[in-house]
Design an enzyme around this catalytic site. Structure first.
Site, PDB file in Angstrom:
ATOM      1  N   LYS A  12       0.915  -1.214   0.027  1.00 28.93           N
ATOM      2  CA  LYS A  12      -0.044  -0.035   0.016  1.00 28.93           C
ATOM      3  C   LYS A  12       0.864   1.265   0.000  1.00 28.93           C
ATOM      4  O   LYS A  12       2.049   1.287   0.132  1.00 28.93           O
ATOM      5  CB  LYS A  12      -0.916  -0.112   1.189  1.00 28.93           C
ATOM      6  CG  LYS A  12      -1.954  -1.086   1.228  1.00 28.93           C
ATOM      7  CD  LYS A  12      -2.903  -1.184   2.419  1.00 28.93           C
ATOM      8  CE  LYS A  12      -3.991  -1.983   2.255  1.00 28.93           C
ATOM      9  NZ  LYS A  12      -4.957  -1.965   3.600  1.00 28.93           N
ATOM     10  N   TYR A  52     -12.737  -2.207  -3.557  1.00 28.47           N
ATOM     11  CA  TYR A  52     -13.032  -2.105  -2.255  1.00 28.47           C
ATOM     12  C   TYR A  52     -14.712  -2.110  -1.886  1.00 28.47           C
ATOM     13  O   TYR A  52     -15.080  -1.801  -0.937  1.00 28.47           O
ATOM     14  CB  TYR A  52     -12.432  -1.099  -1.426  1.00 28.47           C
ATOM     15  CG  TYR A  52     -11.209  -1.432  -0.830  1.00 28.47           C
ATOM     16  CD1 TYR A  52     -10.881  -2.596  -0.057  1.00 28.47           C
ATOM     17  CD2 TYR A  52      -9.912  -0.401  -0.685  1.00 28.47           C
ATOM     18  CE1 TYR A  52      -9.421  -2.802   0.287  1.00 28.47           C
ATOM     19  CE2 TYR A  52      -8.775  -0.651  -0.220  1.00 28.47           C
ATOM     20  CZ  TYR A  52      -8.590  -1.957   0.318  1.00 28.47           C
ATOM     21  OH  TYR A  52      -7.327  -2.068   0.963  1.00 28.47           O
ATOM     22  N   PHE A  60     -15.342   3.818   7.044  1.00 22.30           N
ATOM     23  CA  PHE A  60     -14.276   4.114   6.597  1.00 22.30           C
ATOM     24  C   PHE A  60     -13.872   4.001   5.085  1.00 22.30           C
ATOM     25  O   PHE A  60     -12.791   4.222   4.456  1.00 22.30           O
ATOM     26  CB  PHE A  60     -13.052   3.157   7.353  1.00 22.30           C
ATOM     27  CG  PHE A  60     -13.509   1.852   7.152  1.00 22.30           C
ATOM     28  CD1 PHE A  60     -12.551   1.120   6.124  1.00 22.30           C
ATOM     29  CD2 PHE A  60     -14.053   1.238   8.317  1.00 22.30           C
ATOM     30  CE1 PHE A  60     -12.996  -0.184   6.235  1.00 22.30           C
ATOM     31  CE2 PHE A  60     -14.109  -0.205   8.295  1.00 22.30           C
ATOM     32  CZ  PHE A  60     -13.544  -0.984   7.102  1.00 22.30           C
ATOM     33  N   ARG A  88      -2.211 -14.124   4.759  1.00 27.18           N
ATOM     34  CA  ARG A  88      -2.959 -13.591   6.007  1.00 27.18           C
ATOM     35  C   ARG A  88      -2.223 -13.658   7.225  1.00 27.18           C
ATOM     36  O   ARG A  88      -2.110 -12.625   7.811  1.00 27.18           O
ATOM     37  CB  ARG A  88      -4.378 -14.206   6.054  1.00 27.18           C
ATOM     38  CG  ARG A  88      -5.489 -13.778   5.045  1.00 27.18           C
ATOM     39  CD  ARG A  88      -5.938 -12.565   4.731  1.00 27.18           C
ATOM     40  NE  ARG A  88      -6.369 -11.693   5.607  1.00 27.18           N
ATOM     41  CZ  ARG A  88      -7.027 -10.724   5.580  1.00 27.18           C
ATOM     42  NH1 ARG A  88      -7.004  -9.941   4.418  1.00 27.18           N
ATOM     43  NH2 ARG A  88      -7.305  -9.931   6.652  1.00 27.18           N
ATOM     44  N   THR A  94      -5.365  -6.814  11.011  1.00 21.92           N
ATOM     45  CA  THR A  94      -5.589  -5.580  10.182  1.00 21.92           C
ATOM     46  C   THR A  94      -4.986  -4.555  10.937  1.00 21.92           C
ATOM     47  O   THR A  94      -4.608  -3.383  10.300  1.00 21.92           O
ATOM     48  CB  THR A  94      -7.212  -5.296   9.988  1.00 21.92           C
ATOM     49  OG1 THR A  94      -7.738  -6.468   9.403  1.00 21.92           O
ATOM     50  CG2 THR A  94      -7.604  -4.220   9.532  1.00 21.92           C
ATOM     51  N   ARG A 105       2.647  -6.537   9.045  1.00 18.80           N
ATOM     52  CA  ARG A 105       2.045  -5.134   9.684  1.00 18.80           C
ATOM     53  C   ARG A 105       2.595  -4.971  11.151  1.00 18.80           C
ATOM     54  O   ARG A 105       2.579  -3.875  11.401  1.00 18.80           O
ATOM     55  CB  ARG A 105       0.313  -5.611   9.980  1.00 18.80           C
ATOM     56  CG  ARG A 105      -0.305  -5.242   8.394  1.00 18.80           C
ATOM     57  CD  ARG A 105      -1.558  -5.957   8.283  1.00 18.80           C
ATOM     58  NE  ARG A 105      -2.282  -5.561   7.267  1.00 18.80           N
ATOM     59  CZ  ARG A 105      -3.602  -5.942   6.938  1.00 18.80           C
ATOM     60  NH1 ARG A 105      -4.052  -6.929   7.585  1.00 18.80           N
ATOM     61  NH2 ARG A 105      -4.153  -5.568   5.939  1.00 18.80           N
ATOM     62  N   ASN A 115      -1.723   0.434   6.971  1.00 18.57           N
ATOM     63  CA  ASN A 115      -1.300  -0.981   7.729  1.00 18.57           C
ATOM     64  C   ASN A 115      -0.673  -1.669   6.524  1.00 18.57           C
ATOM     65  O   ASN A 115      -0.247  -3.044   6.563  1.00 18.57           O
ATOM     66  CB  ASN A 115      -2.391  -1.968   8.314  1.00 18.57           C
ATOM     67  CG  ASN A 115      -3.600  -2.181   6.972  1.00 18.57           C
ATOM     68  OD1 ASN A 115      -3.291  -1.814   6.062  1.00 18.57           O
ATOM     69  ND2 ASN A 115      -4.577  -2.846   7.464  1.00 18.57           N
ATOM     70  N   HIS A 118      -2.226  -5.440   1.610  1.00 19.02           N
ATOM     71  CA  HIS A 118      -3.478  -6.057   1.276  1.00 19.02           C
ATOM     72  C   HIS A 118      -3.249  -7.490   0.945  1.00 19.02           C
ATOM     73  O   HIS A 118      -2.243  -7.793   0.303  1.00 19.02           O
ATOM     74  CB  HIS A 118      -4.248  -5.332   0.276  1.00 19.02           C
ATOM     75  CG  HIS A 118      -5.344  -6.114  -0.005  1.00 19.02           C
ATOM     76  ND1 HIS A 118      -6.620  -6.038   0.369  1.00 19.02           N
ATOM     77  CD2 HIS A 118      -5.669  -7.163  -1.174  1.00 19.02           C
ATOM     78  CE1 HIS A 118      -7.465  -6.904  -0.059  1.00 19.02           C
ATOM     79  NE2 HIS A 118      -6.783  -7.359  -1.137  1.00 19.02           N
ATOM     80  N   GLU A 129      -9.519 -10.696  -7.146  1.00 22.18           N
ATOM     81  CA  GLU A 129      -9.011  -9.462  -7.086  1.00 22.18           C
ATOM     82  C   GLU A 129      -7.458  -9.717  -8.097  1.00 22.18           C
ATOM     83  O   GLU A 129      -7.183  -8.780  -8.676  1.00 22.18           O
ATOM     84  CB  GLU A 129      -8.251  -9.657  -5.816  1.00 22.18           C
ATOM     85  CG  GLU A 129      -9.393  -9.303  -4.910  1.00 22.18           C
ATOM     86  CD  GLU A 129      -8.944  -9.142  -3.000  1.00 22.18           C
ATOM     87  OE1 GLU A 129      -9.803  -8.499  -2.446  1.00 22.18           O
ATOM     88  OE2 GLU A 129      -7.892  -9.383  -2.972  1.00 22.18           O
TER      89      GLU A 129
END
Ligand code: IDP
Ligand code: MG
Length: 136
Positions: A12, A52, A60, A88, A94, A105, A115, A118, A129
């Site tokens: 990100k 998203y 948010f 993950r 998160t 993270r 964070n 993704h 995706e």
């Protein structure tokens, strides 16, 4: 039985901005992931909104889409045995505050919105995706 999977990973804007791209890629490689495809791009807010869309009712959502389109990102297809859950786990929670030691993270995340990475959350979403960013 073997279960080789592909998952979509995004580095990100907060992490690209801090030049963490190579360090994060090393973490993927050191954890057995192959980077099959990758590109550094900047997306429009309208594309972030599409990506998203599952979060469109969340408070948010607008900030999230502003953020993902605020600067360059690196999108990658990662492959490994059980890649989706494995990614993950490697990403961590998160909220970086809740992320375990050794996760991306925990190491690099700044806050719940910044964070750093993704990762797809299911085989179904991984396919959607990956197609979103890499379908020709
Ligand atoms: P994930 O990235 O761990 O899968 P999701 O619940 O899918 O988390 O949320 C997508 C992204 O939206 C998160 O990575 C985070 O950047 C942002 N986000 C999630 N929950 C909040 C929140 O409560 N406040 C602000 N941003 C959030
Ligand atoms: Mg998610």
């Amino acid at each position: 039985m073997s279960n080789t999977e592909q998952t979509l990973s995004i580095i990100k804007p907060d992490a690209v901005e801090r030049n963490l791209e190579n360090e994060i890629k090393e973490m993927f490689k050191n954890n057995g992931f192959s980077i099959l495809k990758e590109k550094k791009i900047k997306i429009e807010k309208s594309e972030a909104e599409k990506f998203y869309k599952v979060h469109e009712t969340k408070p948010f959502y607008n900030d999230l889409c502003e953020y993902l389109s605020s600067g360059p990102i690196v999108v990658m297809t990662l492959e490994k045995e059980n890649a989706i859950l494995g990614n993950r786990d490697l990403m961590g929670a998160t909220n970086p505050k809740d992320a375990k030691e050794g996760t991306i993270r925990k190491k690099y995340g700044i806050s719940i919105d910044k964070n750093s990475v993704h990762g797809s959350d299911s085989p179904e979403n991984a396919k959607i995706e990956i197609d979103f960013f890499f379908k020709d």
